[in-house]
Design an enzyme around this catalytic site. Structure first.
Site, PDB file in Angstrom:
ATOM      1  N   TYR A  13       1.058  -1.281   0.003  1.00  0.00           N
ATOM      2  CA  TYR A  13      -0.016   0.008  -0.372  1.00  0.00           C
ATOM      3  C   TYR A  13       0.845   1.419   0.216  1.00  0.00           C
ATOM      4  O   TYR A  13       0.734   1.605  -0.521  1.00  0.00           O
ATOM      5  CB  TYR A  13      -0.862  -0.019   1.006  1.00  0.00           C
ATOM      6  N   LEU A  35       5.691 -10.928  -1.921  1.00  0.00           N
ATOM      7  CA  LEU A  35       3.956 -11.005  -2.623  1.00  0.00           C
ATOM      8  C   LEU A  35       3.151 -11.840  -1.775  1.00  0.00           C
ATOM      9  O   LEU A  35       2.085 -11.848  -2.133  1.00  0.00           O
ATOM     10  CB  LEU A  35       4.008 -11.258  -4.141  1.00  0.00           C
ATOM     11  N   ASN A  37       1.157 -10.187   0.475  1.00  0.00           N
ATOM     12  CA  ASN A  37       0.493  -8.921   1.001  1.00  0.00           C
ATOM     13  C   ASN A  37       0.054  -8.427   0.181  1.00  0.00           C
ATOM     14  O   ASN A  37      -0.515  -7.568   0.287  1.00  0.00           O
ATOM     15  CB  ASN A  37       0.427  -8.731   1.829  1.00  0.00           C
ATOM     16  N   ASP A  60      11.323 -13.267   0.065  1.00  0.00           N
ATOM     17  CA  ASP A  60      11.611 -13.189   0.764  1.00  0.00           C
ATOM     18  C   ASP A  60      12.437 -12.087   1.780  1.00  0.00           C
ATOM     19  O   ASP A  60      13.782 -12.796   2.296  1.00  0.00           O
ATOM     20  CB  ASP A  60      10.719 -14.063   1.780  1.00  0.00           C
ATOM     21  N   SER A 127       6.196   4.279  13.110  1.00  0.00           N
ATOM     22  CA  SER A 127       5.126   3.574  13.470  1.00  0.00           C
ATOM     23  C   SER A 127       4.448   4.504  14.614  1.00  0.00           C
ATOM     24  O   SER A 127       5.742   3.918  15.586  1.00  0.00           O
ATOM     25  CB  SER A 127       4.225   2.325  13.501  1.00  0.00           C
ATOM     26  N   TYR A 152       3.612  -6.790  17.032  1.00  0.00           N
ATOM     27  CA  TYR A 152       3.781  -5.926  15.893  1.00  0.00           C
ATOM     28  C   TYR A 152       4.553  -4.846  15.689  1.00  0.00           C
ATOM     29  O   TYR A 152       5.637  -4.579  15.831  1.00  0.00           O
ATOM     30  CB  TYR A 152       3.150  -5.999  14.869  1.00  0.00           C
ATOM     31  N   LYS A 156       8.645  -2.461  15.140  1.00  0.00           N
ATOM     32  CA  LYS A 156       8.628  -1.375  14.719  1.00  0.00           C
ATOM     33  C   LYS A 156       9.712  -0.523  16.350  1.00  0.00           C
ATOM     34  O   LYS A 156      10.426   0.017  16.314  1.00  0.00           O
ATOM     35  CB  LYS A 156       7.387  -0.705  15.163  1.00  0.00           C
ATOM     36  N   ASN A 201      -8.744  -5.090   8.404  1.00  0.00           N
ATOM     37  CA  ASN A 201      -9.219  -4.754   9.751  1.00  0.00           C
ATOM     38  C   ASN A 201      -9.652  -2.857  10.281  1.00  0.00           C
ATOM     39  O   ASN A 201      -9.331  -2.767  11.664  1.00  0.00           O
ATOM     40  CB  ASN A 201      -8.021  -5.212  10.333  1.00  0.00           C
ATOM     41  N   PHE A 221     -15.326   0.658  17.413  1.00  0.00           N
ATOM     42  CA  PHE A 221     -14.876  -0.282  18.108  1.00  0.00           C
ATOM     43  C   PHE A 221     -15.509   1.173  19.750  1.00  0.00           C
ATOM     44  O   PHE A 221     -14.622   1.454  19.892  1.00  0.00           O
ATOM     45  CB  PHE A 221     -13.614  -0.562  18.323  1.00  0.00           C
ATOM     46  N   GLY A 300      -6.468  -3.213  23.035  1.00  0.00           N
ATOM     47  CA  GLY A 300      -5.422  -3.006  22.545  1.00  0.00           C
ATOM     48  C   GLY A 300      -5.467  -1.720  21.764  1.00  0.00           C
ATOM     49  O   GLY A 300      -4.002  -1.232  21.653  1.00  0.00           O
TER      50      GLY A 300
HETATM   51  N1  UDP Z   1     -12.100   0.865  14.135  1.00  0.00           N
HETATM   52  C1  UDP Z   1     -13.776   0.838  14.154  1.00  0.00           C
HETATM   53  N2  UDP Z   1     -13.867  -0.211  13.371  1.00  0.00           N
HETATM   54  C2  UDP Z   1     -13.373  -0.867  12.705  1.00  0.00           C
HETATM   55  C3  UDP Z   1     -11.709  -0.960  12.526  1.00  0.00           C
HETATM   56  C4  UDP Z   1     -11.057   0.646  13.628  1.00  0.00           C
HETATM   57  O1  UDP Z   1     -14.046   1.610  14.932  1.00  0.00           O
HETATM   58  O2  UDP Z   1     -13.586  -1.925  12.004  1.00  0.00           O
HETATM   59  C5  UDP Z   1     -11.597   2.070  14.938  1.00  0.00           C
HETATM   60  C6  UDP Z   1     -10.447   2.007  16.166  1.00  0.00           C
HETATM   61  O3  UDP Z   1     -10.736   1.303  17.131  1.00  0.00           O
HETATM   62  C7  UDP Z   1      -9.918   2.989  16.118  1.00  0.00           C
HETATM   63  C8  UDP Z   1      -9.813   3.930  14.861  1.00  0.00           C
HETATM   64  O4  UDP Z   1     -10.551   3.011  14.067  1.00  0.00           O
HETATM   65  O5  UDP Z   1     -10.099   3.307  17.433  1.00  0.00           O
HETATM   66  C9  UDP Z   1      -8.388   3.483  13.912  1.00  0.00           C
HETATM   67  O6  UDP Z   1      -8.018   2.037  13.512  1.00  0.00           O
HETATM   68  P1  UDP Z   1      -7.251   1.461  12.450  1.00  0.00           P
HETATM   69  O7  UDP Z   1      -8.043  -0.629  13.193  1.00  0.00           O
HETATM   70  O8  UDP Z   1      -7.835   1.563  11.110  1.00  0.00           O
HETATM   71  O9  UDP Z   1      -5.901   1.943  12.715  1.00  0.00           O
HETATM   72  P2  UDP Z   1      -4.607   1.757  14.657  1.00  0.00           P
HETATM   73  O10 UDP Z   1      -5.459   3.275  15.135  1.00  0.00           O
HETATM   74  O11 UDP Z   1      -5.401   0.866  15.026  1.00  0.00           O
HETATM   75  O12 UDP Z   1      -4.083   1.405  13.975  1.00  0.00           O
END
Ligand code: UDP
Length: 343
Positions: A13, A35, A37, A60, A127, A152, A156, A201, A221, A300
Site C-alpha cells: 500500500y 507478494l 500481501n 522474502d 509507526s 507488531y 517497530k 482490520n 469500537f 489493544g
Molecule cells: N475502528 C473501528 N471499527 C473498525 C476498524 C477500526 O471503530 O472496523 C477504529 C479503531 O478502534 C480505532 C480507529 O478506528 O479507534 C482506527 O483503527 P485502525 O485499525 O484503522 O488503525 P489503528 O489506529 O488501530 O492503527
C-alpha cells in the site's frame, strides 16, 4: 547516472505510492516484495501512472541467502526504503514468532548488506505505535516510547533500536525513521490503493467496503472513551502526502543534509479526528449512506493520539496537504474502481 533506490515492500500500500512519487521525481527504482500481501498487478498500475514499470524481484528478505544474492546482482543501489514487514496487529498477537522473525531478520539482512556493500542510506517505515498511549498530546519525537501493545508494535520499536545502535556503531550509515500515524486514501488516478486480503482490520477499508455493499455495517469500537464524542481519536494521513515524505527523506540523505546519522520524524497531519467524525465526513463527501453500530472497545486500542509535526515541517520542509474529505473521497473512488462500480 540515475540514482537507484531499493524499495522493499514496493508493491504494498504505502510502498506502491512511494514508488510512484520516486519515479515522478526521476529516481530509478527496484522493488523487492514477496507478494505475501500484495499483487504483481501493482507493477502495471505503477507503469500506467508513471510511464515506467519498475524493476522487480520476488523473494522474502528474511532469507539472508536470497538477500545477499540480490545485492550481488544489483550493485548500483544508493539508498533503501524499507517497507516490507508483516503489519496486522491482531494477527501478531497469535503469531509473535512469525512477526519477530520476519520483521527483525529482514531489517538485519539489509543492514548486513549495507555494511558489506557500502550502501549508506536507509529510510525506515516506523509507526506511531512506538508511543503507546501518550500521557501528553500531541506527541513530539522525543516523547518517551512506551511498551508496545502488540508484537507488531514491538517489532517497530525494536527495529528503531537496531537502527539507532547500528548508526552509532557504523557512523558511515545514515538512517531516517518515519513514524507514520494512520495512512489512508488512494492515488488520485484510482490505479493503486489499499487492498486488504479478507475482512479489513483498518477503519477506512472497512468503511469503503461497507459503502460498496461487501459488508453489512461498520462496527465502531467503543463510544465511552474520554473524547468529545466518546469514540477514539487518530491522526489520519493521506497516503500520497506520506509517500512524498519518503522522497524528501531520500533527498535529505543523498544531499547529506541531516543533523545526525539517525533521525526520526512524526509523519501525520497534526490533527486528530474521532471515528464518528471520520464516518460523518465520509458520508458528507461521498453522499453514500453508511450503516454503523457501536460495539465494545477493541482490545489493544488506545484512546487518542495525534502528532506534533513541527519537526517534520521545519526540518524536512514537509507538510500534509490533503484534507480528510478529499482523502476519504480518494479511498472511495479506489474502492469503486476495484469493485467495478460506476460513478
Ligand atoms: N475502528 C473501528 N471499527 C473498525 C476498524 C477500526 O471503530 O472496523 C477504529 C479503531 O478502534 C480505532 C480507529 O478506528 O479507534 C482506527 O483503527 P485502525 O485499525 O484503522 O488503525 P489503528 O489506529 O488501530 O492503527
Amino acid at each position: 547516472m540515475k540514482k537507484q533506490i531499493l524499495v522493499t515492500g514496493g508493491t504494498g500500500y504505502i510502498g506502491s505510492h512511494t514508488v510512484v512519487e520516486l519515479q515522478e521525481k526521476g529516481y530509478e527504482v527496484v522493488i523487492v516484495d514477496d507478494l505475501s500481501n500484495s499483487s504483481i498487478d501493482v507493477l502495471d498500475a505503477i507503469g500506467k501512472i508513471t510511464g515506467l514499470r519498475p524493476a522487480f524481484e520476488q523473494f522474502d528478505l528474511s532469507d539472508s541467502i536470497k538477500t545477499n544474492t540480490f545485492f550481488d546482482k544489483y550493485t548500483d543501489i544508493e539508498a533503501i526504503i524499507h517497507f516490507a514487514a508483516f503489519k496486522a496487529v491482531g494477527e501478531s498477537v497469535g503469531k509473535p514468532l512469525n512477526y519477530y522473525r520476519n520483521n527483525l531478520n529482514s531489517l538485519m539482512n539489509l543492514l548486513d548488506n549495507m555494511k558489506r556493500r557500502n550502501i549508506i542510506n536507509m529510510v525506515f517505515s516506523s509507526s506511531c505505535t512506538v508511543y503507546g498511549q501518550p500521557d501528553v498530546l500531541p506527541v513530539v519525537e522525543n516523547t518517551p516510547r512506551k511498551q508496545a501493545e502488540s508484537p507488531y508494535g514491538n517489532t517497530k520499536s525494536i527495529c528503531e533500536d537496531i537502527l539507532r545502535d547500528c548508526c552509532k556503531a557504523y557512523p558511515q550509515i545514515n538512517c531516517i525513521a518515519l513514524r507514520y500515524f494512520n495512512p489512508i486514501g488512494a492515488h488520485p488516478s484510482s490505479l493503486i490503493g489499499e487492498l486488504p486480503l479478507g475482512v479489513p482490520n483498518n477503519l477506512v477499508p472497512f468503511i469503503t467496503q461497507t459503502a460498496a455493499g461487501l459488508r453489512d455495517e461498520l462496527s465502531i469500537f467503543g463510544d465511552n472513551y474520554n473524547t468529545p464524542d466518546g469514540t477514539a481519536i487518530r491522526d489520519y494521513i493521506n497516503v500520497v502526502d506520506l509517500a512524498k515524505a519518503h522522497v524528501i527523506a531520500i533527498n535529505r540523505l543523498l544531499n547529506k543534509k541531516r543533523t545526525s546519522n539517525y533521525e526520526y520524524f512524526n509523519i501525520g497531519t497534526g490533527e486528530g479526528y474521532s471515528v464518528l467524525q471520520l464516518v460523518k465526513t465520509f458520508i458528507a463527501v461521498t453522499g453514500v449512506n453508511l450503516a454503523y453500530k457501536i460495539v465494545e472497545r477493541r482490545a489493544g486500542d488506545i484512546e487518542k493520539i495525534w502528532a506534533d509535526t513541527s519537526i517534520a515541517n521545519n526540518e524536512l520542509g514537509w507538510k500534509a496537504e490533503t484534507s480528510l474529505g478529499d482523502t476519504l473521497l480518494s479511498a472511495w473512488n479506489w474502492e469503486k474502481k476495484v469493485r467495478g462500480l460506476g460513478n
